[in-house]
Design an enzyme around this catalytic site. Structure first.
Site, PDB file in Angstrom:
ATOM      1  CG  HIS A  27      -1.922   1.091   1.257  1.00  0.00           C
ATOM      2  ND1 HIS A  27      -3.242   0.866   1.559  1.00  0.00           N
ATOM      3  CD2 HIS A  27      -1.833   2.420   1.016  1.00  0.00           C
ATOM      4  CE1 HIS A  27      -3.907   2.005   1.504  1.00  0.00           C
ATOM      5  NE2 HIS A  27      -3.069   2.979   1.181  1.00  0.00           N
ATOM      6  CG  HIS A  29      -1.057   7.004  -1.068  1.00  0.00           C
ATOM      7  ND1 HIS A  29      -2.255   7.105  -1.736  1.00  0.00           N
ATOM      8  CD2 HIS A  29      -1.323   6.324   0.078  1.00  0.00           C
ATOM      9  CE1 HIS A  29      -3.210   6.520  -1.017  1.00  0.00           C
ATOM     10  NE2 HIS A  29      -2.671   6.033   0.079  1.00  0.00           N
ATOM     11  CE  LYS A 113      -7.786   1.883  -0.864  1.00  0.00           C
ATOM     12  NZ  LYS A 113      -6.730   2.814  -0.536  1.00  0.00           N
ATOM     13  CG  HIS A 150     -10.190   4.255   3.007  1.00  0.00           C
ATOM     14  ND1 HIS A 150      -8.993   4.919   3.168  1.00  0.00           N
ATOM     15  CD2 HIS A 150     -11.011   4.732   3.973  1.00  0.00           C
ATOM     16  CE1 HIS A 150      -9.095   5.761   4.190  1.00  0.00           C
ATOM     17  NE2 HIS A 150     -10.309   5.677   4.689  1.00  0.00           N
ATOM     18  CG  HIS A 188      -5.390   2.175   5.821  1.00  0.00           C
ATOM     19  ND1 HIS A 188      -6.739   2.088   5.960  1.00  0.00           N
ATOM     20  CD2 HIS A 188      -5.188   2.851   4.667  1.00  0.00           C
ATOM     21  CE1 HIS A 188      -7.331   2.682   4.949  1.00  0.00           C
ATOM     22  NE2 HIS A 188      -6.401   3.146   4.132  1.00  0.00           N
ATOM     23  CG  ASP A 261      -2.063   4.750   3.962  1.00  0.00           C
ATOM     24  OD1 ASP A 261      -2.072   5.118   2.766  1.00  0.00           O
ATOM     25  OD2 ASP A 261      -2.911   5.119   4.784  1.00  0.00           O
ATOM     26  CB  ALA A 277      -5.923  12.586   5.798  1.00  0.00           C
TER      27      ALA A 277
HETATM   28  O1  DOR Z   1      -4.216   9.488   5.468  1.00  0.00           O
HETATM   29  C1  DOR Z   1      -4.454   9.113   4.338  1.00  0.00           C
HETATM   30  N1  DOR Z   1      -3.837   9.655   3.258  1.00  0.00           N
HETATM   31  N2  DOR Z   1      -5.340   8.157   4.158  1.00  0.00           N
HETATM   32  C2  DOR Z   1      -5.752   7.799   2.938  1.00  0.00           C
HETATM   33  O2  DOR Z   1      -6.576   6.931   2.852  1.00  0.00           O
HETATM   34  C3  DOR Z   1      -5.270   8.510   1.736  1.00  0.00           C
HETATM   35  C4  DOR Z   1      -3.971   9.082   1.972  1.00  0.00           C
HETATM   36  C5  DOR Z   1      -3.535  10.056   0.900  1.00  0.00           C
HETATM   37  O3  DOR Z   1      -3.676   9.746  -0.274  1.00  0.00           O
HETATM   38  O4  DOR Z   1      -3.017  11.118   1.264  1.00  0.00           O
HETATM   39 ZN    ZN Z   2      -3.632   4.892   1.454  1.00  0.00          ZN
END
Ligand code: DOR
Ligand code: ZN
Length: 361
Positions: A27, A29, A113, A150, A188, A261, A277
């Site tokens: 996981h 990004h 996803k 999610h 997560h 994550d 977030a």
């Molecule tokens: O805290 C997070 N950030 N949770 C998520 O599900 C997405 C992620 C983001 O892409 O920044």
């Molecule tokens: Zn994520």
């Protein structure tokens, strides 16, 4: 896996080194453009493969989107890296089962996803009615393609600390019953109850657990003042949940595996009136995970969590090659520059008990 205790010449201190099969991050990004170039080296230094999250703006919804994003990642990774991006598709209310199957058959993506619409960063194109997604999920079940969820309810009236629990009861459990052959990864996981649900449905369900949820609880976010860099979704929960997550990962249970994550946002988006977030854990992920296993006296179970459980659940081959980690104090930078901004690193400039060592391909 080999665990070596060595005495350095001239030093009375024993040093432990753990050599494991190369691990994967299920996981990640990586974003795009300058951010991709800035953060990818950290993931590629630690992991042989990564499941790449599709929540770009606009999201990765088609086979063509995923193929071109994959190409941009390969171009950004540098000539000396063998990091393999495993692509995913972002499910919407309009996803077609045929497009899903085509991307899977052509080996462009390995999973899809599912973001409940509005649940998190760039989730506004997500799914508004999960039961209505049944034809897509039925096709995925048929072709053996995992769905990555999610798991948070999106009703703003639900307390943010209860949104994962609410989703599990209202959506996940019914979905697991409707699709008994569908591979489901609960991404997560943050609560003790979620872990129990995953264990109960382990025949076709597994969960990723992040490094930050093993370290922080909800009080950490307010320790000495508001800590925007510790704000992510799902938000960290009470201490009892953090302890349950630590127990789950160090138990050796095959339904849990790495999913960092790692979710970078520039400082300006975090230290803002409305903080985005995401925790950028990619630079200290393995050091953090192994520290947790070491503290639990469970180093012998680390390799399964880091390098085996995920690949087996996805039905992918295990990596060949090894990575060595040393029990040797380390400290990484406080942040990483991205153009004229920077991203703050989770546990940056903190003493780490373990450091990354040699990769053998
Ligand atoms: O805290 C997070 N950030 N949770 C998520 O599900 C997405 C992620 C983001 O892409 O920044
Ligand atoms: Zn994520």
């Amino acid at each position: 896996m080999t665990l070596d205790s060595m005495f350095d010449a001239g030093s009375p201190k024993a040093e432990t080194a753990l050599t494991i099969r190369r691990p994967d991050d299920w996981h990640v990004h990586l974003r795009d453009g300058a951010m991709l170039k800035a953060v990818l080296p950290f993931t590629a230094r630690q992991f042989a493969r990564g499941i790449i999250m599709p929540n770009l703006v606009p999201p990765v919804v088609s086979v063509a989107d995923a193929a071109s994003y994959r190409q941009r990642i390969l171009e950004a990774r540098g000539a000396d890296s063998d990091f393999q991006p495993l692509m995913t598709c972002y499910l919407t209310d309009h996803t077609s089962p045929n497009e899903i199957e085509r991307g899977f058959a052509e080996k462009v993506w390995v999973a899809a996803k599912l973001y409940p619409a509005g649940a998190t960063t760039n989730a506004h194109f997500g799914v508004t009615d999960i039961p209505a997604l049944a034809p897509v999920l039925a096709r995925m079940e048929k072709i053996g393609m995992p769905v990555l969820i999610h798991g948070e309810a999106t009703d703003p009236a639900i307390d943010i600390f209860d949104r994962e629990a609410a989703f599990m009861e209202a959506e996940l459990i019914p979905l697991l019953k409707r699709h008994e052959g569908l591979k489901v990864v609960v991404e997560h996981a943050t609560t003790a109850e979620t872990l129990d649900i995953v264990r109960e449905h382990r025949r076709h369900c597994a969960a990723t657990i992040t490094p930050h949820h093993l370290i922080i609880n909800r009080t950490s976010i307010f320790q000495g003042g508001l800590r925007p860099h510790l704000y992510c979704l799902p938000v960290a929960k009470r201490e009892r949940h953090r302890l349950a997550l630590r127990k789950a990962v160090t138990s050796g249970d095959s339904c849990f595996f790495i999913g960092t994550d790692t979710a970078p946002h520039v400082r300006g988006k975090k230290e803002a009136e409305c903080c985005s977030a995401g925790v950028f854990g990619g630079a200290t992920a393995l050091q953090t995970y192994i520290e947790v296993f070491d503290e639990a006296g469970a180093l012998d179970r680390f390799e399964a969590f880091a390098s085996e459980n995920g690949a087996r659940f996805y039905g992918l081959p295990l990596n060949s090659g090894t990575l060595t980690l040393h029990k040797r104090p380390d400290r990484v930078a406080v942040s990483v520059p991205v153009e004229d901004e920077e991203v703050v690193i989770f546990r940056g400039n903190e003493p780490l008990a373990w450091s990354l060592g040699e990769i053998r391909r």
